[in-house]
Every structure is written in C-alpha cells, then in structure tokens.
Design an enzyme around this catalytic site. Structure first.
Site, PDB file in Angstrom:
ATOM      1  N   LYS A 197      -1.227  -9.402   2.799  1.00  0.00           N
ATOM      2  CA  LYS A 197      -0.450  -8.936   3.955  1.00  0.00           C
ATOM      3  C   LYS A 197      -1.287  -7.923   4.730  1.00  0.00           C
ATOM      4  CE  LYS A 197       3.322  -6.089   3.678  1.00  0.00           C
ATOM      5  NZ  LYS A 197       2.828  -4.927   4.457  1.00  0.00           N
ATOM      6  N   GLU A 215      -1.250  -5.478   8.642  1.00  0.00           N
ATOM      7  CA  GLU A 215      -0.397  -4.928   9.697  1.00  0.00           C
ATOM      8  C   GLU A 215      -0.977  -5.225  11.079  1.00  0.00           C
ATOM      9  OE1 GLU A 215       0.273  -0.742   9.006  1.00  0.00           O
ATOM     10  OE2 GLU A 215       1.046  -1.084   6.983  1.00  0.00           O
ATOM     11  N   ASP A 248      -1.036  -6.203  -0.356  1.00  0.00           N
ATOM     12  CA  ASP A 248      -1.341  -5.524   0.906  1.00  0.00           C
ATOM     13  C   ASP A 248      -2.836  -5.309   1.061  1.00  0.00           C
ATOM     14  OD1 ASP A 248       0.675  -5.046   2.718  1.00  0.00           O
ATOM     15  OD2 ASP A 248       1.259  -3.101   1.877  1.00  0.00           O
ATOM     16  N   GLU A 259       9.590  -4.226  10.087  1.00  0.00           N
ATOM     17  CA  GLU A 259       9.983  -2.923   9.539  1.00  0.00           C
ATOM     18  C   GLU A 259      10.527  -2.011  10.637  1.00  0.00           C
ATOM     19  OE1 GLU A 259       7.129  -1.076   6.913  1.00  0.00           O
ATOM     20  OE2 GLU A 259       8.225   0.832   6.880  1.00  0.00           O
ATOM     21  N   ASP A 299       0.850  -1.196   0.000  1.00  0.00           N
ATOM     22  CA  ASP A 299       0.000   0.000   0.000  1.00  0.00           C
ATOM     23  C   ASP A 299       0.890   1.253   0.000  1.00  0.00           C
ATOM     24  OD1 ASP A 299       0.874  -0.158   2.602  1.00  0.00           O
ATOM     25  OD2 ASP A 299      -1.113   0.112   3.512  1.00  0.00           O
ATOM     26  N   SER A 300       2.220   1.027   0.004  1.00  0.00           N
ATOM     27  CA  SER A 300       3.158   2.125  -0.254  1.00  0.00           C
ATOM     28  C   SER A 300       2.904   2.724  -1.636  1.00  0.00           C
ATOM     29  CB  SER A 300       4.609   1.628  -0.171  1.00  0.00           C
ATOM     30  OG  SER A 300       4.801   0.502  -0.999  1.00  0.00           O
TER      31      SER A 300
HETATM   32  O1  KIV Z   1       3.656  -1.131   1.515  1.00  0.00           O
HETATM   33  C1  KIV Z   1       4.818  -1.573   1.502  1.00  0.00           C
HETATM   34  O2  KIV Z   1       5.618  -1.297   0.585  1.00  0.00           O
HETATM   35  C2  KIV Z   1       5.241  -2.452   2.591  1.00  0.00           C
HETATM   36  C3  KIV Z   1       6.662  -2.888   2.604  1.00  0.00           C
HETATM   37  C4  KIV Z   1       7.586  -1.758   2.863  1.00  0.00           C
HETATM   38  C5  KIV Z   1       6.888  -4.018   3.533  1.00  0.00           C
HETATM   39  O3  KIV Z   1       4.436  -2.774   3.408  1.00  0.00           O
HETATM   40 NA    NA Z   2       2.404  -1.750   3.314  1.00  0.00          NA
END
Ligand code: KIV
Ligand code: NA
Length: 276
Positions: free
Chosen positions: A113, A115, A83, A182, A44-45
């Site tokens: 994924k 959090e 994510d 992280e 989600d980056s």
């Molecule tokens: O969103 C993302 O890019 C991440 C990674 C940095 C692990 O969660």
């Molecule tokens: Na992320």
C-alpha cells in the site's frame, strides 16, 4: 482458502463488506485470521502504536519488513497488505519498485500500500506490471501530515471533493486493486465507492465504503494517547491488561506467585541438604 485480490474484487461485486484490521505481529495475526478477518494491513501506523513515534515519518523499510514477516507467517486466509514507508517510493518509479519488491520477497505479504493519487500513479502502474498488487490510500494520508498541517478531514470543499474523485479514478486506471479512504466525508466516500470498480476500504469515511479498516489497538481500547472520532472501542482490552499487570505485580510482591502448580519438582530432594 487464502484470500487474494480477486477475493476482494468478488466481494465488491457481490455487495459483501470487507473487514480489515491493522496487525503488526504473529500472535495477533493468528487470532485475527482465526476470527475470519478478510485482510490485514501492516500499517506504517506501527510507528505510532509499536514504536511510539508521534507520526509515521520515521518508519523504515527494515521496520516494515520485520513486522510484516511475523504477520505474514500468522495468516492462513487473510490477505496480507504491507505499507510502503515514507520516502520508500516518492523518489522515483525505480525506487518504489525496488522497495515494493523487497517487501514482497523478504516479508512475503501479497500486496503493498502507498499513499497518494495522481503523483504516485507511475509507481502503481510499474508495481502492478511487475506482479505486485497495490492498494492506494487517499484522503488523509498521514505521511503528508506536515503538508496538511495536522490530521484533518479531507474533501470537504467542492474543489477538494472533485480532486479526490479525480485521484480515485486515476489510481484505479493505474491498476490499484483497492483504495483506502481515510477521514473523508461519508457522502463523498459513498459516491467514490459507487463510481469505482475496485473496493474502497474506509477509515473515518462512513458506511458507504466497500470495506472498513481500524488500527487494532484503537478498536481494542489499548492505545489511549489519543482517540480519533471515527474509532469505536469494541473492547476495553487496555483496562483488562492493566488489571492483569497490577495483579501480577502484587502476587510477585506478596509471594503468592508462583505457587506449586506453576513450579517444577525434582526427583530426590534429599540431595539438597548435601549441596553447598
Ligand atoms: O498505517 C495504517 O494503519 C493505515 C491504515 C489506517 C489505513 O494506513
Ligand atoms: Na499507513
């Protein structure tokens, strides 16, 4: 052969490091996959790198599905992890399961994924039971940036270190197949990696993790809004892109581009004088 969560587990057992990168589009996925990347994450980056938000909070399920679809189509071998965006799983187990299912059905990655530690274990358990592999994410969890009051290294104090180890065991027990660590002090991340059976994937978590991940624009030197301490530039693609953009602009302006080589001919130019 297509990597699976088993491939990740086996790599840890054999002591082979796992290399992951974030990825958000088909063309880049093809390049990473051909280079031999073990897994890619549609992070989600993308809120930062693709959409220009200051954080990840505004990213939607629709965003994640759209970008993940392209990446999944580009990966023959790499494990594709997607994510779950902010507020797509926090409300309830049902909400999380429904949205994880949407990502799997519509975008066609192999895992999701999310959090958090103890508080998301019911979600991890339900997804895993439904056949959706889950990668957990501990330490600095960017969706909680407002609760942390900024991007800070996590697990520095005794209490925080104890808490992190506890969460790591809980997400493993809940069925997570791997965990991102992280911004965790290297010695603590190494200790967690030794204690867990599932692989740890570090970002700003030192060399003792079972694998590593970086945001690809960061490692290519294409994203210079800010550069965290843990980012290594493996290239300066940003400079190369800027040079190419400047050359293109100047060739268009001077008329040097397009030349004959990049233009099409016609069968009979005699007609031209009779066209008005
Ligand atoms: O969103 C993302 O890019 C991440 C990674 C940095 C692990 O969660
Ligand atoms: Na992320």
């Amino acid at each position: 052969m297509k990597n699976s969560i088993m491939t990740f587990r086996e790599k840890k057992e054999k002591g082979e490091k796992i290399a992951m990168l974030t990825c958000y589009d088909y063309s880049t996925a093809r390049l990473m996959d051909a280079a031999g990347i073990d897994g890619v994450l549609i992070g989600d980056s993308l809120g930062n790198t693709m959409l220009g938000y200051p954080d990840t909070l505004s990213v939607t399920m629709e965003d994640m599905i759209r970008y993940s679809t392209g990446v999944a189509r580009g990966c023959e071998n790499a494990l594709v992890v997607m994510d779950m965006p902010f507020m797509s799983y926090q409300l309830s187990v049902e909400q999380g399961l429904m949205n994880a299912g949407r990502l799997m059905k519509e975008a066609r990655g192999q895992a999701v994924k999310l959090e958090g530690g103890a508080r998301v274990c019911p979600q991890i358990r339900a997804m895993t039971d439904a056949g959706i592999p889950v990668m957990a994410h501990l330490g600095l969890t960017p969706q909680s940036v407002n609760a942390f009051g900024g991007h800070r290294v996590q697990g520095k104090t005794d209490d925080a270190a104890r808490q992190l180890m506890e969460d790591a065991h809980k997400i493993e027990d809940a069925g997570a197949f791997a965990v991102v660590l992280e911004c965790v002090p290297a010695p603590l991340a190494a200790r967690i990696s030794q204690q867990l059976k599932i692989p740890t994937i570090g970002i700003g978590a030192g060399n003792g993790c079972d694998g590593q991940i970086l945001v690809y624009q960061d490692m290519l030197g294409m994203f210079n809004d800010f550069t965290p301490k843990f980012v290594k530039h493996f290239s300066n693609i940003g400079e190369e892109m800027s040079r190419a953009f400047r050359d293109y602009i100047s060739e268009v302006r001077s008329g040097a581009f397009p030349d004959e080589e990049h233009s099409f001919k016609m069968k009979n130019e005699d007609i031209l004088s009779r066209l008005y």
